[in-house]
Design a protein around this motif. Structure first.
Motif, PDB file in Angstrom:
ATOM      1  N   SER A 148       0.913  -1.400   0.147  1.00  0.00           N
ATOM      2  CA  SER A 148       0.081   0.092  -0.017  1.00  0.00           C
ATOM      3  C   SER A 148       0.849   1.216   0.009  1.00  0.00           C
ATOM      4  CB  SER A 148      -0.979   0.031   1.375  1.00  0.00           C
ATOM      5  OG  SER A 148      -1.993  -0.912   0.717  1.00  0.00           O
ATOM      6  N   LEU A 149       2.193   1.189  -0.815  1.00  0.00           N
ATOM      7  CA  LEU A 149       2.826   2.284  -0.906  1.00  0.00           C
ATOM      8  C   LEU A 149       2.200   2.986  -2.205  1.00  0.00           C
ATOM      9  CD1 LEU A 149       6.222   0.625  -0.145  1.00  0.00           C
ATOM     10  CD2 LEU A 149       5.020   2.116   1.251  1.00  0.00           C
ATOM     11  N   PHE A 150       1.520   3.896  -2.189  1.00  0.00           N
ATOM     12  CA  PHE A 150       0.708   4.463  -3.242  1.00  0.00           C
ATOM     13  C   PHE A 150       1.337   5.923  -3.440  1.00  0.00           C
ATOM     14  CE2 PHE A 150      -3.015   2.310  -4.488  1.00  0.00           C
ATOM     15  CZ  PHE A 150      -3.144   1.117  -3.392  1.00  0.00           C
ATOM     16  N   PRO A 151       1.727   6.140  -4.713  1.00  0.00           N
ATOM     17  CA  PRO A 151       1.967   7.440  -5.099  1.00  0.00           C
ATOM     18  C   PRO A 151       1.388   8.534  -4.258  1.00  0.00           C
ATOM     19  CG  PRO A 151       1.812   6.301  -7.305  1.00  0.00           C
ATOM     20  CD  PRO A 151       1.068   5.401  -6.086  1.00  0.00           C
ATOM     21  N   GLY A 152       2.277   9.698  -3.811  1.00  0.00           N
ATOM     22  CA  GLY A 152       1.756  10.699  -3.114  1.00  0.00           C
ATOM     23  C   GLY A 152       1.248  10.491  -1.953  1.00  0.00           C
ATOM     24  N   THR A 153       1.193   9.323  -1.262  1.00  0.00           N
ATOM     25  CA  THR A 153       0.700   9.015   0.081  1.00  0.00           C
ATOM     26  C   THR A 153       2.213   9.138   1.105  1.00  0.00           C
ATOM     27  OG1 THR A 153       1.168   6.812   0.014  1.00  0.00           O
ATOM     28  CG2 THR A 153      -1.051   7.587  -0.647  1.00  0.00           C
ATOM     29  N   SER A 154       1.793   9.592   2.423  1.00  0.00           N
ATOM     30  CA  SER A 154       2.611   9.725   3.420  1.00  0.00           C
ATOM     31  C   SER A 154       3.462   8.147   3.680  1.00  0.00           C
ATOM     32  CB  SER A 154       1.679   9.939   4.789  1.00  0.00           C
ATOM     33  OG  SER A 154       0.910   8.675   5.056  1.00  0.00           O
ATOM     34  N   ALA A 155       2.957   7.144   3.407  1.00  0.00           N
ATOM     35  CA  ALA A 155       3.683   6.104   3.858  1.00  0.00           C
ATOM     36  C   ALA A 155       5.041   6.070   2.813  1.00  0.00           C
ATOM     37  CB  ALA A 155       3.009   4.763   3.163  1.00  0.00           C
ATOM     38  N   GLY A 160      11.591   5.685   9.105  1.00  0.00           N
ATOM     39  CA  GLY A 160      11.839   5.058  10.575  1.00  0.00           C
ATOM     40  C   GLY A 160      11.102   3.969  11.255  1.00  0.00           C
ATOM     41  N   VAL A 161      10.099   3.489  10.396  1.00  0.00           N
ATOM     42  CA  VAL A 161       9.429   2.272  10.784  1.00  0.00           C
ATOM     43  C   VAL A 161       9.345   1.446   9.817  1.00  0.00           C
ATOM     44  CG1 VAL A 161       8.157   3.969  12.343  1.00  0.00           C
ATOM     45  CG2 VAL A 161       7.262   3.783   9.954  1.00  0.00           C
ATOM     46  N   LEU A 162       9.043   0.258  10.068  1.00  0.00           N
ATOM     47  CA  LEU A 162       8.852  -1.019   9.278  1.00  0.00           C
ATOM     48  C   LEU A 162       7.357  -1.206   8.982  1.00  0.00           C
ATOM     49  CD1 LEU A 162      11.031  -3.515  11.320  1.00  0.00           C
ATOM     50  CD2 LEU A 162      11.556  -2.195   9.172  1.00  0.00           C
ATOM     51  N   ALA A 163       6.519  -0.670   9.503  1.00  0.00           N
ATOM     52  CA  ALA A 163       5.017  -0.645   9.342  1.00  0.00           C
ATOM     53  C   ALA A 163       4.376   0.700   9.698  1.00  0.00           C
ATOM     54  CB  ALA A 163       4.301  -1.635  10.211  1.00  0.00           C
ATOM     55  N   ALA A 164       3.312   0.909   8.702  1.00  0.00           N
ATOM     56  CA  ALA A 164       2.456   2.218   9.030  1.00  0.00           C
ATOM     57  C   ALA A 164       1.086   2.207   8.361  1.00  0.00           C
ATOM     58  CB  ALA A 164       3.374   3.241   7.862  1.00  0.00           C
ATOM     59  N   ALA A 165       0.232   3.043   9.223  1.00  0.00           N
ATOM     60  CA  ALA A 165      -1.048   3.206   8.517  1.00  0.00           C
ATOM     61  C   ALA A 165      -0.976   4.461   7.601  1.00  0.00           C
ATOM     62  CB  ALA A 165      -2.011   3.849   9.672  1.00  0.00           C
ATOM     63  N   VAL A 166      -2.002   4.384   6.799  1.00  0.00           N
ATOM     64  CA  VAL A 166      -1.816   5.416   5.490  1.00  0.00           C
ATOM     65  C   VAL A 166      -3.103   5.687   4.906  1.00  0.00           C
ATOM     66  CG1 VAL A 166      -0.956   3.761   3.833  1.00  0.00           C
ATOM     67  CG2 VAL A 166      -0.814   5.874   3.436  1.00  0.00           C
ATOM     68  N   ASP A 167      -3.412   7.015   4.860  1.00  0.00           N
ATOM     69  CA  ASP A 167      -4.465   7.265   3.904  1.00  0.00           C
ATOM     70  C   ASP A 167      -4.569   7.062   2.427  1.00  0.00           C
ATOM     71  OD1 ASP A 167      -5.160   9.897   6.420  1.00  0.00           O
ATOM     72  OD2 ASP A 167      -6.108   7.817   6.174  1.00  0.00           O
ATOM     73  N   GLN A 173      -9.600   4.862   0.797  1.00  0.00           N
ATOM     74  CA  GLN A 173      -9.563   3.837   1.907  1.00  0.00           C
ATOM     75  C   GLN A 173      -8.310   4.276   2.718  1.00  0.00           C
ATOM     76  OE1 GLN A 173      -8.021   0.381  -0.490  1.00  0.00           O
ATOM     77  NE2 GLN A 173     -10.457  -0.479  -0.287  1.00  0.00           N
ATOM     78  N   ARG A 174      -8.563   3.662   3.863  1.00  0.00           N
ATOM     79  CA  ARG A 174      -7.257   3.658   4.950  1.00  0.00           C
ATOM     80  C   ARG A 174      -6.660   2.214   4.909  1.00  0.00           C
ATOM     81  NH1 ARG A 174      -6.408   5.870  10.380  1.00  0.00           N
ATOM     82  NH2 ARG A 174      -4.585   6.637   9.227  1.00  0.00           N
ATOM     83  N   ARG A 175      -5.285   2.170   4.876  1.00  0.00           N
ATOM     84  CA  ARG A 175      -4.476   1.018   4.724  1.00  0.00           C
ATOM     85  C   ARG A 175      -3.611   0.916   5.848  1.00  0.00           C
ATOM     86  NH1 ARG A 175      -4.128  -1.455  -1.037  1.00  0.00           N
ATOM     87  NH2 ARG A 175      -6.287  -1.034  -1.797  1.00  0.00           N
ATOM     88  N   LEU A 176      -2.993  -0.355   5.959  1.00  0.00           N
ATOM     89  CA  LEU A 176      -1.830  -0.613   6.672  1.00  0.00           C
ATOM     90  C   LEU A 176      -0.652  -1.271   5.699  1.00  0.00           C
ATOM     91  CD1 LEU A 176      -3.811  -2.286   9.867  1.00  0.00           C
ATOM     92  CD2 LEU A 176      -2.247  -0.272   9.744  1.00  0.00           C
TER      93      LEU A 176
END
Ligand code: 6PG
Length: 248
Positions: A148-155, A160-167, A173-176
């Motif tokens: 869920s590494l989409f262009p233009g998203t915060s993820a 510095g982290v291995l897992a993230a929540a992202v809009d 959708q929200r995703r992890l």
């Protein structure tokens, strides 16, 4: 983006052949990990393409000595039709009778997704040393996203982290998702790509354009892209290994 000398592209005529080739790769990676380290730590891909692969992994992997993670998850419960966990349970985890204790599910139904992401990182690193994954299985979206590494998203900025929540507004959708450090840090990475709608993105990824999947494809380390002829139709023939198929 510097090209990855360890990037291989295996082109097969049809998705079934792509899945056969990818399944052989996964089985070999599992046998090597278990022989070398006693355990096989894999992150499964979501979406629909892996439905062709997962039934082929019911046999041939010692799932009693594996830990199954997920590259990403939609912010839904485990029985939701959108759930990547549900798809994997139906096509692989159930039929292979993978012990529940060996499956690390995102708590994607949690109203606090940031907490769920922190917990997932803890589960990914518990009792293990980097690299946290032996194999990361990934898909490719038409826009060049993966997991869920989409262009233009915060993820994309999460270093510095291995897992993230992202809009993900483009999906509403929200995703992890596992982040670049987690996915680029895997011992081995495999993409599974099929269909003409992926051809443009795959061409851009292989060329090293600044798409999320390109950053992982050109990380330092082995990466294999298993794709069908339609998805490969924008690739330069000299970039192909395996079937040596020419773009249609
Ligand atoms: C997801 C996946 C996503 C997927 C691509 C390709 O949760 O949807 O993690 O990255 O792999 O969108 O999806 P398809 O295989 O359905 O084309």
């Amino acid at each position: 983006m510097p090209a990855n000398p360890q990037l291989r592209i295996v082109v097969k005529e049809a998705l079934a052949d792509v899945a056969d080739a990818a399944a052989a790769h996964v089985r070999a990676a599992a046998a090597d990990a278990i022989a070398s380290r006693g355990r096989f730590r894999i992150a499964l891909a979501g979406g629909s393409t892996p439905r062709a692969l997962y039934p082929r992994l019911v046999e041939g992997v010692d799932w009693t000595r594996a830990t199954v993670f997920f590259g990403d998850e939609r912010a839904v419960g485990p029985t939701d039709p959108q759930s990547n966990y549900r798809m994997a349970r139906e096509t692989l985890l159930g039929p292979a009778r993978v012990p529940d204790a060996n499956v690390v599910r995102w708590r994607a139904e949690d109203p606090n997704l940031d907490a769920a992401a922190r917990d997932y990182e803890r589960a990914l690193t518990a009792g293990a040393a980097a690299p946290w994954l032996d194999l990361a299985l990934l898909g490719l979206g038409p826009d060049g996203h993966t997991a869920s590494l989409f262009p233009g998203t915060s993820a994309l900025a999460e270093e510095g982290v291995l897992a993230a929540a992202v809009d993900v507004p483009q999906m509403g959708q929200r995703r992890l998702t596992l982040t670049y450090p987690a996915l680029c840090g895997a011992r081995d990475v495999c993409f599974l790509v099929a269909g003409r709608d992926k051809a443009s993105a795959l061409g851009a990824v292989v060329d090293g354009n600044r798409l999320p999947a390109a950053r992982i494809a050109h990380r330092a380390g082995p990466v294999t892209i298993f794709c069908d002829r339609e998805a490969a139709s924008a690739l330069q023939p000299e970039r192909m290994d395996g079937a040596g198929l020419r773009p249609a």
